[in-house]
Design a protein around this motif. Structure first.
Motif, PDB file in Angstrom:
ATOM      1  N   UNK A 162      10.513 -11.472  -8.982  1.00 27.01           N
ATOM      2  CA  UNK A 162       9.430 -12.340  -8.507  1.00 27.01           C
ATOM      3  C   UNK A 162       9.473 -12.475  -6.991  1.00 27.01           C
ATOM      4  N   UNK A 163      10.675 -12.537  -6.415  1.00 26.34           N
ATOM      5  CA  UNK A 163      10.801 -12.620  -4.956  1.00 26.34           C
ATOM      6  C   UNK A 163      10.257 -11.370  -4.292  1.00 26.34           C
ATOM      7  N   UNK A 164      10.540 -10.194  -4.851  1.00 26.78           N
ATOM      8  CA  UNK A 164      10.023  -8.954  -4.288  1.00 26.78           C
ATOM      9  C   UNK A 164       8.497  -8.899  -4.392  1.00 26.78           C
ATOM     10  N   UNK A 165       7.971  -9.331  -5.522  1.00 24.91           N
ATOM     11  CA  UNK A 165       6.514  -9.367  -5.667  1.00 24.91           C
ATOM     12  C   UNK A 165       5.889 -10.343  -4.671  1.00 24.91           C
ATOM     13  N   UNK A 166       6.553 -11.484  -4.459  1.00 26.42           N
ATOM     14  CA  UNK A 166       6.051 -12.449  -3.493  1.00 26.42           C
ATOM     15  C   UNK A 166       6.045 -11.897  -2.078  1.00 26.42           C
ATOM     16  N   UNK A 167       7.117 -11.190  -1.706  1.00 24.78           N
ATOM     17  CA  UNK A 167       7.174 -10.565  -0.389  1.00 24.78           C
ATOM     18  C   UNK A 167       6.089  -9.503  -0.244  1.00 24.78           C
ATOM     19  N   UNK A 168       5.916  -8.731  -1.301  1.00 25.53           N
ATOM     20  CA  UNK A 168       4.932  -7.655  -1.256  1.00 25.53           C
ATOM     21  C   UNK A 168       3.515  -8.203  -1.125  1.00 25.53           C
ATOM     22  N   UNK A 169       3.261  -9.332  -1.755  1.00 29.03           N
ATOM     23  CA  UNK A 169       1.935  -9.929  -1.692  1.00 29.03           C
ATOM     24  C   UNK A 169       1.686 -10.776  -0.459  1.00 29.03           C
ATOM     25  N   UNK A 194      10.043  -3.035   5.104  1.00 31.18           N
ATOM     26  CA  UNK A 194      10.542  -3.738   3.916  1.00 31.18           C
ATOM     27  C   UNK A 194       9.543  -3.637   2.773  1.00 31.18           C
ATOM     28  N   UNK A 195       8.273  -3.809   3.058  1.00 30.80           N
ATOM     29  CA  UNK A 195       7.256  -3.730   2.004  1.00 30.80           C
ATOM     30  C   UNK A 195       7.126  -2.317   1.452  1.00 30.80           C
ATOM     31  N   UNK A 207       7.799  -3.223 -13.147  1.00 35.34           N
ATOM     32  CA  UNK A 207       7.359  -3.561 -14.490  1.00 35.34           C
ATOM     33  C   UNK A 207       5.917  -4.053 -14.443  1.00 35.34           C
ATOM     34  N   UNK A 208       5.457  -4.599 -15.559  1.00 37.85           N
ATOM     35  CA  UNK A 208       4.057  -5.028 -15.644  1.00 37.85           C
ATOM     36  C   UNK A 208       3.713  -6.111 -14.628  1.00 37.85           C
ATOM     37  N   UNK A 209       4.690  -6.937 -14.255  1.00 37.25           N
ATOM     38  CA  UNK A 209       4.417  -8.019 -13.301  1.00 37.25           C
ATOM     39  C   UNK A 209       4.094  -7.489 -11.914  1.00 37.25           C
ATOM     40  N   UNK A 210       4.549  -6.287 -11.604  1.00 35.10           N
ATOM     41  CA  UNK A 210       4.296  -5.719 -10.281  1.00 35.10           C
ATOM     42  C   UNK A 210       2.926  -5.047 -10.188  1.00 35.10           C
ATOM     43  N   UNK A 211       2.298  -4.775 -11.325  1.00 38.61           N
ATOM     44  CA  UNK A 211       1.044  -4.022 -11.300  1.00 38.61           C
ATOM     45  C   UNK A 211      -0.042  -4.779 -10.551  1.00 38.61           C
ATOM     46  N   UNK A 212      -0.137  -6.079 -10.762  1.00 37.30           N
ATOM     47  CA  UNK A 212      -1.216  -6.857 -10.145  1.00 37.30           C
ATOM     48  C   UNK A 212      -1.138  -6.829  -8.629  1.00 37.30           C
ATOM     49  N   UNK A 213       0.043  -7.088  -8.069  1.00 37.20           N
ATOM     50  CA  UNK A 213       0.171  -7.136  -6.613  1.00 37.20           C
ATOM     51  C   UNK A 213       0.035  -5.743  -6.005  1.00 37.20           C
ATOM     52  N   UNK A 214       0.569  -4.718  -6.685  1.00 43.48           N
ATOM     53  CA  UNK A 214       0.449  -3.352  -6.170  1.00 43.48           C
ATOM     54  C   UNK A 214      -1.007  -2.893  -6.231  1.00 43.48           C
ATOM     55  N   UNK A 215      -1.702  -3.252  -7.300  1.00 43.45           N
ATOM     56  CA  UNK A 215      -3.120  -2.897  -7.416  1.00 43.45           C
ATOM     57  C   UNK A 215      -3.939  -3.542  -6.309  1.00 43.45           C
ATOM     58  N   UNK A 216      -3.641  -4.794  -5.988  1.00 38.79           N
ATOM     59  CA  UNK A 216      -4.372  -5.480  -4.921  1.00 38.79           C
ATOM     60  C   UNK A 216      -4.135  -4.797  -3.570  1.00 38.79           C
ATOM     61  N   UNK A 217      -2.912  -4.367  -3.310  1.00 37.80           N
ATOM     62  CA  UNK A 217      -2.613  -3.681  -2.061  1.00 37.80           C
ATOM     63  C   UNK A 217      -3.274  -2.301  -2.010  1.00 37.80           C
ATOM     64  N   UNK A 218      -3.285  -1.609  -3.143  1.00 38.01           N
ATOM     65  CA  UNK A 218      -3.881  -0.275  -3.179  1.00 38.01           C
ATOM     66  C   UNK A 218      -5.385  -0.323  -2.959  1.00 38.01           C
TER      67      UNK A 218
END
Length: 291
Positions: A162-169, A194-195, A207-218
């Protein structure tokens, strides 16, 4: 070197390697303990302030406005509260100096091990209150995260993911999310790196939790060269995450179907139980030989 000496040297090297591994794991565990201790202190301070406020409210409700004002004027309450908070802040700052120095030293020793098994501890260190410790951890993560392989997912717990997803977002150019030292400057190269490293890691252990934030960045519109790098890395990561999610879904579906098939197969093999029993006199018998 005779065989016995060679065997002794190999045994010594093996023991040294084990000691180094144990040292690396112990250092990582100690760094995670520092984060847990820091979080516990924050909760205790927050709880103390909440209890203090609750007591003031309870006292006013118990005595009533008239009596409360006669006992404690608003000026006394406000000034007393501010003085208590100031004293508490001074105590916290002075008492936090030694733990911060200890955390910096501990983080530096963890980084020296260059061990991907300490990635989780370094992610925990990003949430500490010391900027130097966070910088040390960021630089190490930029190097270690891309080294993760597909079978290294167990190294990250849900909180660290969750921390990595938060940093990424977190937008790297948004001043609300920047460090105070970089408030009015363009996003640092380290923040971009870092991102990108997180996205490279998610290609292997996302995992599935990362798809949303990665999709938004893409699907975002980059406005700077740094955001363009993040956008490109996200576009490379997203298809891999989607493919892995589809594989997991298919595996679950096949597993569910195989369980149902087993039940049906067992029911087909179950012996048929007769619902009625024929009278003995109506059963067929062999003909008796003529005497």
């Amino acid at each position: 070197m005779n065989p016995s000496e060679r065997a002794a040297v190999e045994a010594a090297d093996t023991q040294l390697g084990r000691d180094q591994q144990e040292t690396s794991q112990v250092l990582g565990a100690d760094l995670s303990k520092e984060y847990k201790s820091f979080r516990r202190n924050i909760l205790q301070v927050t709880g103390g302030i909440s209890v203090y406020g609750a007591l003031l409210i309870a006292g006013r409700l118990y005595f009533g406005d008239e009596k409360w004002k006669s006992l404690l004027s608003a000026q006394v309450v406000v000034s007393g509260t501010l003085a208590a908070l100031l004293i508490a802040s001074i105590c916290v700052v002075s008492s936090a100096r030694k733990p911060r120095l200890r955390r910096r030293d501990l983080a530096s020793r963890v980084v020296e091990q260059n061990d991907i098994r300490n990635i989780g501890s370094l992610i925990d260190a990003l949430q500490l209150d010391d900027g130097s410790t966070r910088d040390i951890s960021k630089r190490a993560l930029i190097t270690l995260l891309p080294q993760l392989q597909s079978d290294d997912g167990w190294l990250l717990n849900p909180s660290q993911r969750a921390k990595l997803c938060g940093l990424l977002g977190t937008p790297p150019e948004n001043p609300l999310y920047k460090d105070v030292r970089e408030l009015f400057q363009p996003a640092s190269q380290e923040a971009i790196d870092l991102r990108v490293s997180i996205l490279k890691a998610f290609e292997q252990v996302g995992d599935n939790r990362a798809i949303q934030v990665v999709s938004r960045l893409a699907n975002s519109q980059p406005k700077s060269p740094g955001e363009l790098r993040i956008n490109t890395a996200a576009k490379e990561c997203l298809p891999i995450l989607l493919e892995r999610a589809e594989m997991r879904h298919n595996n679950k579906t096949l597993l569910r179907g195989s369980r149902q098939s087993t039940v049906c197969y067992e029911s087909l093999l179950r012996a048929v139980e007769s619902s009625h029993q024929d009278p003995p006199e109506e059963l067929l018998r062999g003909s008796e030989p003529n005497s």
